[in-house]
Scaffold this active site. Structure first.
Site, PDB file in Angstrom:
ATOM      1  N   ARG A 102      -8.957 -11.243   5.764  1.00  0.00           N
ATOM      2  CA  ARG A 102      -9.891 -10.141   5.534  1.00  0.00           C
ATOM      3  C   ARG A 102     -11.244 -10.645   5.027  1.00  0.00           C
ATOM      4  O   ARG A 102     -12.268 -10.032   5.295  1.00  0.00           O
ATOM      5  CB  ARG A 102      -9.291  -9.138   4.547  1.00  0.00           C
ATOM      6  CG  ARG A 102      -8.270  -8.239   5.216  1.00  0.00           C
ATOM      7  CD  ARG A 102      -7.711  -7.251   4.228  1.00  0.00           C
ATOM      8  NE  ARG A 102      -7.036  -6.157   4.907  1.00  0.00           N
ATOM      9  CZ  ARG A 102      -6.431  -5.166   4.267  1.00  0.00           C
ATOM     10  NH1 ARG A 102      -6.410  -5.141   2.949  1.00  0.00           N
ATOM     11  NH2 ARG A 102      -5.852  -4.197   4.942  1.00  0.00           N
ATOM     12  N   LYS A 157      10.489   1.956   8.182  1.00  0.00           N
ATOM     13  CA  LYS A 157      10.707   3.400   8.102  1.00  0.00           C
ATOM     14  C   LYS A 157      10.093   4.194   9.244  1.00  0.00           C
ATOM     15  O   LYS A 157       8.904   4.074   9.524  1.00  0.00           O
ATOM     16  CB  LYS A 157      10.110   3.915   6.794  1.00  0.00           C
ATOM     17  CG  LYS A 157      10.879   3.522   5.564  1.00  0.00           C
ATOM     18  CD  LYS A 157      10.274   4.248   4.404  1.00  0.00           C
ATOM     19  CE  LYS A 157      11.067   4.027   3.138  1.00  0.00           C
ATOM     20  NZ  LYS A 157      10.370   4.672   2.017  1.00  0.00           N
ATOM     21  N   GLY A 210      -0.649  -4.943   8.427  1.00  0.00           N
ATOM     22  CA  GLY A 210      -0.710  -6.157   7.622  1.00  0.00           C
ATOM     23  C   GLY A 210       0.364  -7.174   7.950  1.00  0.00           C
ATOM     24  O   GLY A 210       0.072  -8.344   8.217  1.00  0.00           O
ATOM     25  N   GLY A 215      -2.710   0.607   6.921  1.00  0.00           N
ATOM     26  CA  GLY A 215      -2.729   2.073   6.960  1.00  0.00           C
ATOM     27  C   GLY A 215      -3.910   2.616   7.747  1.00  0.00           C
ATOM     28  O   GLY A 215      -3.788   3.637   8.436  1.00  0.00           O
TER      29      GLY A 215
HETATM   30  C1  3PG Z   1      -4.784  -1.698   2.402  1.00  0.00           C
HETATM   31  O1  3PG Z   1      -4.461  -2.880   2.355  1.00  0.00           O
HETATM   32  O2  3PG Z   1      -4.019  -0.816   2.832  1.00  0.00           O
HETATM   33  C2  3PG Z   1      -6.181  -1.330   1.977  1.00  0.00           C
HETATM   34  O3  3PG Z   1      -6.830  -2.423   1.404  1.00  0.00           O
HETATM   35  C3  3PG Z   1      -6.163  -0.144   1.061  1.00  0.00           C
HETATM   36  O4  3PG Z   1      -5.437  -0.430  -0.100  1.00  0.00           O
HETATM   37  P1  3PG Z   1      -4.482   0.689  -0.728  1.00  0.00           P
HETATM   38  O5  3PG Z   1      -3.353   0.850   0.229  1.00  0.00           O
HETATM   39  O6  3PG Z   1      -4.059   0.135  -2.051  1.00  0.00           O
HETATM   40  O7  3PG Z   1      -5.289   1.950  -0.856  1.00  0.00           O
HETATM   41 MG    MG Z   2      -2.576   0.757   2.190  1.00  0.00          MG
END
Ligand code: 3PG
Ligand code: MG
Length: 400
Positions: A39, A209, A357, A380
């Protein structure tokens, strides 16, 4: 409609640019060491372009989810990230202060010369960040003449001051705002994927999930010609269809989430036809099952027949979109499926897009990241954007 980019910000000579990046990188839980800096590397083109244009930069990000436990939160300070950024840019990057905003920070920013870059402390160290607080947003907004959002991974967070309140305040103050090169690229690729993909389009899903990804799966089903499902979630579908999944844990609410999708199985959705399952009390004892799994064994990966089937599907597709590992890939003995899917995608001539991720980490771990058309920095955010959710953060940036 594409958003304004840094090229639309006008002459940046001597300007201070606030850049929201997503440097929420995976860290070692005990030492805080950065485990993967993808990132950070993703935002380098934008930062380098701004510095080249004669601007100075105030970069800001969140890191992890501070809990209020001082010892644990100490690992979430931006120091390590600033240090890594400094190495990658071959340039001094200091932290502006020990709090996110305040007199120390204001003074450090005021002392910057063109070409300088500072980082704010973890924006989540201030409880006002996740409340989209107006005063906090104004204090950050005052630090810059222009705003750039290059934090794709966080674009779906609608309550974060650094993502929404800050650009909103800057908009009210007549300061220009733009997306960075990483966000522009992510948006262009995902929009192209959902809008006018080359067909046939194949989706590959995995992960734990069904309930977490239900909206994403529905969105995908509306776009793809075929969807392969592996990973832990596959056992939810299999169990719903009467397969004995042995000791694989499947909870009621997951079965309920999968129910409306069962009609697609055998049509648009293909499930594993065999699986590797390990003894719950001795993971070294693993064997391949077709049909039912013997009591005491739990599913940990797709089996060889399934991998061959998935690879064949990938080979005959023009676009492949993948989210979620198809097995417990962190354990090398159970990583054949995930590695095999990555390998098949890398070898195919298809447009290949990887999101999430864990999936991105797996692809990178096997060295296939450079062989994909695009590996998203969003977890997300990737899911939410594919689902077509509107992002408040992006509404603060004008269209071109
Ligand atoms: C992530 O990795 O999903 C983003 O950096 C946002 O972080 P968060 O899920 O803690 O809001
Ligand atoms: Mg997140």
């Amino acid at each position: 409609m594409p958003k304004k980019t840094i090229a639309d910000l006008g002459d940046l000579t001597g300007k201070r640019v606030l850049v929201r990046v997503d440097f929420n990188v995976p860290q070692d839980k005990t030492t805080g060491e950065i485990k993967n800096d993808r990132r950070i590397r993703g935002a380098l083109p934008t930062l380098q372009a701004l510095l080249k244009a004669g601007a100075s930069i105030v970069a800001m990000s969140h890191l992890g989810r501070p809990s209020g436990d001082a010892a644990k939160d100490a690992l979430l300070t931006m120091d390590r990230v600033a240090e890594r950024l400094s190495t990658l840019l071959s340039k001094r990057v200091t932290k502006a202060g020990s709090t996110v905003v305040g007199p120390e920070v204001t003074a450090a920013v005021a002392a910057m010369n063109p070409g300088d870059i500072v980082m704010l402390e973890n924006v989540r160290f201030d409880a006002r960040e996740q409340k989209n607080d107006a005063e906090f947003s104004a204090a950050i907004a005052a630090l810059g003449d222009a705003y750039v959002n290059d934090a794709f991974g966080t674009c779906h967070n609608d309550k974060d001051a650094s993502m929404v309140g800050v650009p909103a305040k800057m908009k009210a103050d007549g300061k220009p705002r733009a997306v960075g090169m990483l966000v522009a690229k992510e948006l262009e690729i995902i929009e192209g994927l959902m809008g006018h993909p080359k067909r046939p389009v194949l989706g590959v899903m995995g992960g734990a999930k069904v309930s977490d990804k239900i909206a994403f799966i529905h969105a995908l089903l509306g776009k793809v010609d075929h969807l392969l499902i592996g990973g832990k979630m596959a056992y939810t579908f299999l169990k719903s269809l009467g397969v004995d999944v042995g000791a694989t844990r499947v909870v009621e609410e997951e079965l309920a989430a999968a129910k409306p999708l069962l009609g697609f199985v055998g049509g648009k959705i293909t499930l594993p036809v065999d699986y590797l399952a390990a003894k719950s009390d001795d993971l070294t004892a693993a064997q391949v099952f077709e049909g039912n799994i013997t009591a005491g064994f739990e599913g940990v990966d797709i089996g060889p027949k399934t991998l061959a089937l998935f690879a064949e599907k990938i080979k005959s597709s023009a676009t492949v979109i993948w989210n979620g590992p198809v097995g417990w890939f962190e354990k090398p003995a159970f990583s054949k499926g995930t590695k095999g899917v990555a390998e098949a995608m890398a070898a195919s001539g298809a447009v290949t897009v990887v999101g999430g991720g864990e999936t991105a980490e797996a692809v990178e771990q096997y060295g296939y990241d450079t062989k994909m058309t695009h590996v998203s920095t969003g977890g997300g955010a990737f899911l939410a954007y594919v689902e077509g959710k509107p992002f408040q953060s992006l509404t603060q940036i004008d269209d071109k």
